[in-house]
Design a protein around this motif. Structure first.
Motif, PDB file in Angstrom:
ATOM      1  N   LEU A  67       0.821  -1.198   0.000  1.00  0.00           N
ATOM      2  CA  LEU A  67       0.000   0.000   0.000  1.00  0.00           C
ATOM      3  C   LEU A  67       0.858   1.252   0.000  1.00  0.00           C
ATOM      4  N   THR A  68       0.338   2.336  -0.563  1.00  0.00           N
ATOM      5  CA  THR A  68       1.010   3.625  -0.475  1.00  0.00           C
ATOM      6  C   THR A  68       0.599   4.295   0.833  1.00  0.00           C
ATOM      7  N   ALA A  69       1.221   5.424   1.131  1.00  0.00           N
ATOM      8  CA  ALA A  69       0.898   6.138   2.359  1.00  0.00           C
ATOM      9  C   ALA A  69      -0.542   6.634   2.355  1.00  0.00           C
ATOM     10  N   GLU A  70      -1.120   6.811   1.182  1.00  0.00           N
ATOM     11  CA  GLU A  70      -2.485   7.315   1.061  1.00  0.00           C
ATOM     12  C   GLU A  70      -3.529   6.201   1.125  1.00  0.00           C
ATOM     13  N   ASP A  71      -3.101   4.977   0.853  1.00  0.00           N
ATOM     14  CA  ASP A  71      -4.044   3.867   0.738  1.00  0.00           C
ATOM     15  C   ASP A  71      -4.314   3.185   2.075  1.00  0.00           C
ATOM     16  N   GLN A  72      -5.499   2.605   2.176  1.00  0.00           N
ATOM     17  CA  GLN A  72      -5.834   1.656   3.230  1.00  0.00           C
ATOM     18  C   GLN A  72      -6.565   0.491   2.583  1.00  0.00           C
ATOM     19  N   ARG A  73      -6.451  -0.675   3.209  1.00  0.00           N
ATOM     20  CA  ARG A  73      -7.173  -1.841   2.695  1.00  0.00           C
ATOM     21  C   ARG A  73      -8.220  -2.277   3.722  1.00  0.00           C
ATOM     22  N   PHE A  74      -9.454  -2.377   3.265  1.00  0.00           N
ATOM     23  CA  PHE A  74     -10.563  -2.800   4.115  1.00  0.00           C
ATOM     24  C   PHE A  74     -10.571  -4.325   4.150  1.00  0.00           C
ATOM     25  N   ILE A  75     -10.289  -4.892   5.337  1.00  0.00           N
ATOM     26  CA  ILE A  75     -10.117  -6.333   5.467  1.00  0.00           C
ATOM     27  C   ILE A  75     -11.367  -7.043   5.980  1.00  0.00           C
TER      28      ILE A  75
END
Length: 229
Positions: A71-79
């Protein structure tokens, strides 16, 4: 019962609830989202990203680039979806308990040797099956059945990956004792020595295997040739 639409103007709920519904209905489990997407979804709400982060207190799992190097610093992943916060009864039942103090966290992590009590990984180490993810440790509450069958909520150190994969099952000290007592007497004594040292023992064969596995591949080939010769 169908979920309310996250952008329904008739929905009388706060940003955290709307954010939860937005994650489910727009993002979807396993997918990524950005702060910019949050700002566009909630244009007149200040700190909407913080309200969505508050979902973590209700068991919702979202990873950042700290836990997932893809992931980049801007991204989040919804798990994973957690408590259905749009349901007032479920939300009240799961209202976060008093925050664990930094002093308590340090004491628990030191007791657990700064390792996840489930998988044994240390904080900052990469997972052997996914080098893109590094372990981030946290202190969490775990409902536990004690040997006398009473229930108590205890503090444990867990990595975020194990925490996100938890099924909510109780930790059962009573079942652990029953399983230990079913061992042969020699195995019980050996296990007790491990418990007293707070680490698992190893046989000479296991130590030899570990020494072999630590060698570079070419050196392992040389060892194998020497043994076969």
């Amino acid at each position: 019962m169908p979920l309310p639409a996250w952008d329904d103007p008739e929905l009388k709920s706060g940003t955290m609830v709307r954010g939860a519904l937005w994650l489910i209905q727009v993002v979807g489990e396993g997918n990524t989202f950005t702060k910019e997407q949050i700002r566009k979804a909630f244009p007149r709400v200040s700190q909407a990203d913080r309200r969505i982060r508050d979902l973590r207190d209700y068991g919702w799992v979202m990873l950042t680039n700290t836990e997932d190097a893809t992931l980049t610093a801007e991204d989040q992943r919804f798990i994973k979806v957690g408590v259905p916060v749009w349901d007032p009864v479920a939300r009240r039942a799961a209202t976060p308990q008093k925050a664990i103090s930094n002093k308590e966290k340090q004491a628990v992590m030191a007791r657990d040797h700064y390792m996840c009590t489930i998988c044994g990984i240390s904080g900052g180490d990469s997972y052997y099956d996914d080098s893109n993810q590094t372990a981030v440790l946290s202190v969490t509450r775990r409902k536990t059945v004690l040997p006398d069958t009473s229930e108590e909520t205890l503090l444990v150190t867990e990595c975020k990956r194990c925490r996100s994969g938890a099924d909510g099952a109780l930790a059962r000290a009573d079942e652990a004792i029953a399983e230990i007592k079913s061992l042969a007497p020699g195995d019980q004594r050996r296990l007790l020595r491990w418990i007293e040292r707070d680490r698992r023992g190893s046989t000479q064969l296991e130590r030899a295997w570990n020494s072999y596995r630590r060698l570079p591949a070419d050196a392992r080939d040389e060892v194998r040739s020497a043994l076969e010769g």
